[in-house]
Scaffold this active site. Structure first.
Site, short mmCIF file in Angstrom:
data_model
loop_
_atom_site.label_atom_id
_atom_site.label_comp_id
_atom_site.label_asym_id
_atom_site.label_seq_id
_atom_site.Cartn_x
_atom_site.Cartn_y
_atom_site.Cartn_z
N ASP A 24 -6.90 -1.03 -4.93
CA ASP A 24 -8.03 -0.89 -4.01
C ASP A 24 -9.01 0.16 -4.53
O ASP A 24 -10.23 -0.03 -4.49
CB ASP A 24 -7.56 -0.49 -2.62
CG ASP A 24 -6.64 -1.51 -1.98
OD1 ASP A 24 -6.71 -2.70 -2.35
OD2 ASP A 24 -5.84 -1.12 -1.10
N ASP B 65 0.85 -1.18 0.00
CA ASP B 65 0.00 0.00 0.00
C ASP B 65 0.89 1.24 0.00
O ASP B 65 2.01 1.21 0.53
CB ASP B 65 -0.90 0.01 1.24
CG ASP B 65 -1.97 -1.08 1.18
OD1 ASP B 65 -2.46 -1.36 0.07
OD2 ASP B 65 -2.32 -1.63 2.24
#
Length: 169
Positions: A122, A108
């Site tokens: 995402d 991330d």
């Protein structure tokens, strides 16, 4: 649709590779969304973070395969918006699965401070899911309008000169 899904996956995987190589642990402050390197061993919101990596990979692979099968079937008759939505969901799912398969975690790099750190995959999944919901809702509304129109055409004509509409006086 497959090309669009592949493009989504490629862009996200390239961004993840860049983040792993060049993004320091302190990150880069940009304003509402900062760049900060993070790793998620679980799925959304770190659900399943304590589960064995092989199990998380197996479950996400199964879900990704189901999305791919649904997208394959929808490709024959889906509208542009639905196909774009499926490409976003599938591309994001494939990117996260490919990233997770390498070391058991998803990279991330987008951080807001008020939301868990996330990545472009995402964002693609959430945007695609919302677009799918909107297209389904719009499709249902259009179907209901069509059903009402078909029902009105199937009913016998009414004589407007009579109060009852049947032509009798």
């Amino acid at each position: 649709m497959a090309a669009a899904a592949a493009a989504v996956a490629a862009v996200d995987l390239a961004a993840k590779a860049w983040a792993q190589q060049d993004l320091s642990a302190t990150g880069v402050e940009l304003g509402p969304v900062d760049l900060r390197l993070g790793y998620n061993p679980g799925v959304a919101f770190s659900v399943g973070a304590e589960a064995p990596a092989w199990l998380v990979i197996a479950v996400t692979a199964t879900i990704t395969a189901a999305v791919a099968a649904f997208a394959w079937r929808a490709a024959r008759h889906g509208g542009r918006a639905q196909l774009a939505a499926l490409a976003l969901v599938l591309g994001g799912a494939v990117a996260n699965l490919a990233d997770r398969a390498a070391d058991g975690v998803v990279t991330d790099y987008l951080h807001t401070g008020w939301w868990p750190t996330f990545n472009l995959a995402d964002t693609a999944i959430v945007t695609g899911a919302l677009l799918l919901a909107v297209t389904a809702w719009r499709g249902d509304a259009a179907q209901k309008r069509s059903d009402r129109s078909d029902a009105a055409e199937a009913s016998p004509p009414r004589d407007a000169s009579s109060p009852s509409g049947r032509g009798d006086v």
